[in-house]
Design a protein around this motif. Structure first.
Motif, PDB file in Angstrom:
ATOM      1  N   HIS A   1       0.791  -1.328   0.165  1.00  0.00           N
ATOM      2  CA  HIS A   1      -0.016  -0.032  -0.027  1.00  0.00           C
ATOM      3  C   HIS A   1       0.824   1.394  -0.156  1.00  0.00           C
ATOM      4  N   PHE A   2       2.176   1.288   0.451  1.00  0.00           N
ATOM      5  CA  PHE A   2       3.124   2.339   0.666  1.00  0.00           C
ATOM      6  C   PHE A   2       3.482   2.532  -0.836  1.00  0.00           C
ATOM      7  N   ILE A   3       3.695   1.361  -1.453  1.00  0.00           N
ATOM      8  CA  ILE A   3       4.344   1.762  -2.928  1.00  0.00           C
ATOM      9  C   ILE A   3       2.920   1.912  -3.722  1.00  0.00           C
ATOM     10  N   ALA A   4       1.869   1.720  -3.604  1.00  0.00           N
ATOM     11  CA  ALA A   4       0.815   2.218  -4.380  1.00  0.00           C
ATOM     12  C   ALA A   4       0.602   3.525  -3.977  1.00  0.00           C
ATOM     13  N   LYS A   5       0.751   4.255  -2.975  1.00  0.00           N
ATOM     14  CA  LYS A   5       0.773   5.485  -2.666  1.00  0.00           C
ATOM     15  C   LYS A   5       1.603   6.308  -3.568  1.00  0.00           C
ATOM     16  N   ILE A   6       3.074   5.847  -3.592  1.00  0.00           N
ATOM     17  CA  ILE A   6       3.993   6.419  -4.454  1.00  0.00           C
ATOM     18  C   ILE A   6       3.394   6.556  -6.123  1.00  0.00           C
ATOM     19  N   SER A   7       2.849   5.289  -6.474  1.00  0.00           N
ATOM     20  CA  SER A   7       2.535   5.131  -7.832  1.00  0.00           C
ATOM     21  C   SER A   7       1.373   6.116  -8.168  1.00  0.00           C
ATOM     22  N   GLU A   8       0.646   6.761  -7.146  1.00  0.00           N
ATOM     23  CA  GLU A   8      -0.607   7.557  -7.355  1.00  0.00           C
ATOM     24  C   GLU A   8      -0.018   8.955  -7.852  1.00  0.00           C
ATOM     25  N   THR A   9       1.270   9.519  -7.355  1.00  0.00           N
ATOM     26  CA  THR A   9       1.705  10.765  -7.660  1.00  0.00           C
ATOM     27  C   THR A   9       2.852  10.683  -8.438  1.00  0.00           C
ATOM     28  N   ILE A  10       3.403   9.804  -9.091  1.00  0.00           N
ATOM     29  CA  ILE A  10       4.607   9.468  -9.693  1.00  0.00           C
ATOM     30  C   ILE A  10       4.324   8.905 -10.920  1.00  0.00           C
TER      31      ILE A  10
ATOM     32  N   THR B   1       8.935   6.125 -11.650  1.00  0.00           N
ATOM     33  CA  THR B   1       9.047   4.938 -10.839  1.00  0.00           C
ATOM     34  C   THR B   1       9.104   3.882 -11.571  1.00  0.00           C
ATOM     35  N   PHE B   2       9.975   2.807 -11.485  1.00  0.00           N
ATOM     36  CA  PHE B   2       9.766   1.422 -11.861  1.00  0.00           C
ATOM     37  C   PHE B   2       9.849   0.845 -10.651  1.00  0.00           C
ATOM     38  N   ILE B   3       8.391  -0.132 -10.615  1.00  0.00           N
ATOM     39  CA  ILE B   3       8.226  -1.032  -9.646  1.00  0.00           C
ATOM     40  C   ILE B   3       8.390  -2.618  -9.905  1.00  0.00           C
ATOM     41  N   GLU B   4       8.674  -3.222  -8.882  1.00  0.00           N
ATOM     42  CA  GLU B   4       8.788  -4.708  -9.196  1.00  0.00           C
ATOM     43  C   GLU B   4       7.415  -5.349  -8.653  1.00  0.00           C
ATOM     44  N   ALA B   5       6.454  -5.648  -9.500  1.00  0.00           N
ATOM     45  CA  ALA B   5       5.069  -5.635  -9.233  1.00  0.00           C
ATOM     46  C   ALA B   5       4.756  -7.157  -9.154  1.00  0.00           C
ATOM     47  N   CYS B   6       4.654  -7.606  -7.977  1.00  0.00           N
ATOM     48  CA  CYS B   6       4.430  -9.121  -7.855  1.00  0.00           C
ATOM     49  C   CYS B   6       2.976  -9.445  -7.938  1.00  0.00           C
ATOM     50  N   GLU B   7       2.929 -10.748  -8.297  1.00  0.00           N
ATOM     51  CA  GLU B   7       1.519 -11.192  -8.537  1.00  0.00           C
ATOM     52  C   GLU B   7       0.816 -11.721  -7.313  1.00  0.00           C
ATOM     53  N   TYR B   8       1.667 -12.073  -6.400  1.00  0.00           N
ATOM     54  CA  TYR B   8       1.372 -12.953  -5.155  1.00  0.00           C
ATOM     55  C   TYR B   8       0.223 -12.156  -4.399  1.00  0.00           C
ATOM     56  N   ARG B   9      -0.847 -12.660  -3.957  1.00  0.00           N
ATOM     57  CA  ARG B   9      -2.070 -12.183  -3.407  1.00  0.00           C
ATOM     58  C   ARG B   9      -2.624 -10.856  -4.214  1.00  0.00           C
ATOM     59  N   ASP B  10      -2.145 -10.989  -5.697  1.00  0.00           N
ATOM     60  CA  ASP B  10      -2.665  -9.721  -6.319  1.00  0.00           C
ATOM     61  C   ASP B  10      -2.355  -8.656  -5.973  1.00  0.00           C
ATOM     62  N   HIS B  11      -1.024  -8.437  -5.220  1.00  0.00           N
ATOM     63  CA  HIS B  11      -0.397  -7.134  -4.739  1.00  0.00           C
ATOM     64  C   HIS B  11      -0.392  -6.041  -5.764  1.00  0.00           C
ATOM     65  N   PHE B  12       0.044  -6.644  -7.041  1.00  0.00           N
ATOM     66  CA  PHE B  12       0.121  -5.547  -8.080  1.00  0.00           C
ATOM     67  C   PHE B  12      -0.912  -4.822  -8.550  1.00  0.00           C
ATOM     68  N   LEU B  13      -2.132  -5.541  -8.042  1.00  0.00           N
ATOM     69  CA  LEU B  13      -3.567  -4.656  -8.500  1.00  0.00           C
ATOM     70  C   LEU B  13      -3.513  -3.453  -7.811  1.00  0.00           C
ATOM     71  N   LEU B  14      -2.842  -3.286  -6.853  1.00  0.00           N
ATOM     72  CA  LEU B  14      -2.993  -1.919  -5.880  1.00  0.00           C
ATOM     73  C   LEU B  14      -2.407  -0.846  -6.503  1.00  0.00           C
TER      74      LEU B  14
END
Length: 456
Positions: A101-110, A158-171
């Motif tokens: 969720h912290f990474i998701a916050k970053i992705s919302e503004t960058i 920003t480049f994010i390693e987006a992991c599929e585990y528990r659908d985390h990357f959907l955040l």
């Protein structure tokens, strides 16, 4: 103003700070002017060196009393979600976010791009760091070499390693994505191939109109996704690559160079590994799509300078005629790729593998695959299955014994026994390959030390 800009000068506390994503993230945040500290278990992890180099303070144990009273935000590894510790932290009034969720916050503004896929995403993000170094990179490793962790003061990308585990990357709010390859993994969450592909479909569904999408096309599951994208997301500029016929960019691997049709000429391979070279090509295609398509040869040339990531086909050292290598491979397909790369890079040398399986559920689901791929080494030594913060309900002890029996390989319950026996078995000219999860990488140095003691 970005989410990260608002955090400058504030105090962040990271729970599980020695995690593979958390530790590099802590150092990068610190370099951006954010105050960072944290806590974790007393068990030694490779990431401790990362934290020490970044001068990050951390404490042993999990107690709310360790968290400074002036902490503005507590970020916790997803492994500790719904634990009594985190519940108590919340009761004490601390603002909290899981690290996804912290990474998701970053992705919302960058402007953020995801690098996903069952295998190779860490290497692909590392390759992008070589190609577009002014961006911020969030992934579970760092470049090999000194002073490898950097961060821009005001990142625009920003480049994010987006992991599929528990659908985390959907955040994450992504402006585009690279999907390296898709295979069934994480059997404690995904029941099979269909559920895995469906998860990646949901990732693609969330991409905005016109977002660049780069997909590796060699695995059957990857091809299922590609066909779905062509039907359901025709608005996305899809680019595919691989060694199989039918991809937009077709790679042919030589020993030190490769070709990438329809481009003319050849390109220097950063590694004598098809798997790693494919990851670099995928990264170059994404970088080119984000900037200008005519820049693809430029990014491929930059990819040739990629030093590799920590724990990914990493040459540790040579001593007394033995070469020590470490790789995080913990899935049968990853093991196959590593052994193939070793055979290409070190022909005619005996390959001694020390394997540390990761999670009982994965070992059970892919048991036959592990037996088939691990049998391709010349000498195999097994460690018991590494437990995880996530409970998967399987009997790790029994499965470890079953795997050893199927492979006719010795199982070493204690680290000391493993070190002594391996030290006796190794010969000059051998490759000693630590592979798998946990702190397996440390075993190589301990074995070399033991061999020195034997030689006086």
């Amino acid at each position: 103003m970005s989410f990260l800009t608002n955090l400058k000068g504030k105090d962040l506390f990271l729970v599980g700070i020695k995690g593979t994503i958390m530790a590099p993230l802590a150092v990068r945040l610190s370099k951006m002017g954010i105050k960072v500290s944290g806590c974790d278990s007393s068990e030694h992890f490779a990431t401790e060196e990362v934290l020490k180099e970044g001068a990050i303070e951390w404490f042993e144990g999990f107690s709310p009393n360790l968290i400074p009273a002036n902490s503005d935000l507590v970020i916790y590894s997803a492994a500790y979600s719904n634990t009594p510790f985190i519940e108590e932290v919340k009761k004490r009034g601390f603002e909290t976010l899981s690290h996804p969720h912290f990474i998701a916050k970053i992705s919302e503004t960058i402007a953020s791009y995801g690098v996903s896929g069952t295998h190779g995403k860490t290497t692909a993000v590392g390759a992008l760091e070589t190609m577009l170094p002014s961006a911020l990179f969030i992934y579970g490793s760092h470049l090999q070499g000194e002073n490898a962790l950097s961060a821009p003061i005001e990142p625009k990308l920003t480049f994010i390693e987006a992991c599929e585990y528990r659908d985390h990357f959907l955040l994450y709010s992504l402006q585009g994505a690279l999907i390296t390859t898709i295979d069934w993994d994480h059997p404690d969450y995904f029941k099979g191939e269909r559920e895995t592909v469906d998860s990646f479909k949901r990732l693609v569904e969330r991409l905005p109109q016109g977002a660049p999408l780069v997909c590796g096309g060699d695995s059957p599951s990857s091809r299922l996704l590609i066909e779905w994208v062509k039907e359901e997301r025709q608005d996305l500029p899809l680019v595919t690559y691989g060694v199989e016929e039918g991809s937009d960019y077709h790679l042919k691997m030589g020993r030190e160079t490769y070709t990438l049709e329809p481009l003319e000429g050849s390109f220097k391979a950063p590694f004598n590994s098809l798997h790693l070279t494919l990851n670099v090509v995928g990264s170059a295609l994404l970088a080119s799509a984000i900037t200008h398509k005519e820049n693809l040869p430029h990014f491929l040339e930059l990819g040739a300078t990629f030093p590799g990531c920590k724990g990914r086909f990493e040459h540790l050292f040579d001593e007394d005629g033995v070469t020590y290598i470490d790789d995080y491979a913990h899935h049968p397909n990853e093991i196959r790729a590593v052994i193939e790369a070793i055979r290409r890079s070190y022909p005619k040398r005996r390959v001694v593998i020390i394997f540390h399986p990761h999670t009982a559920s994965r070992t059970k689901a892919f048991f036959k695959g592990f037996v088939e791929e691990l049998s391709k080494g010349d000498l195999l030594l097994l460690r018991p299955i590494a437990t995880s913060a996530r409970s998967d309900g399987e009997d790790a002890t029994h499965l470890s014994q079953e795997l050893a029996s199927a492979l006719k390989a010795p199982l070493f319950v204690t680290r000391e026994e493993l070190i002594i026996k391996t030290g006796e078995l190794l010969q000059r000219g051998d490759l000693c390959v630590t592979m798998g999860a946990g702190n397996n990488y440390q075993v190589g140095a301990a074995i070399a030390h033991h061999r020195r003691s034997l030689n006086g």
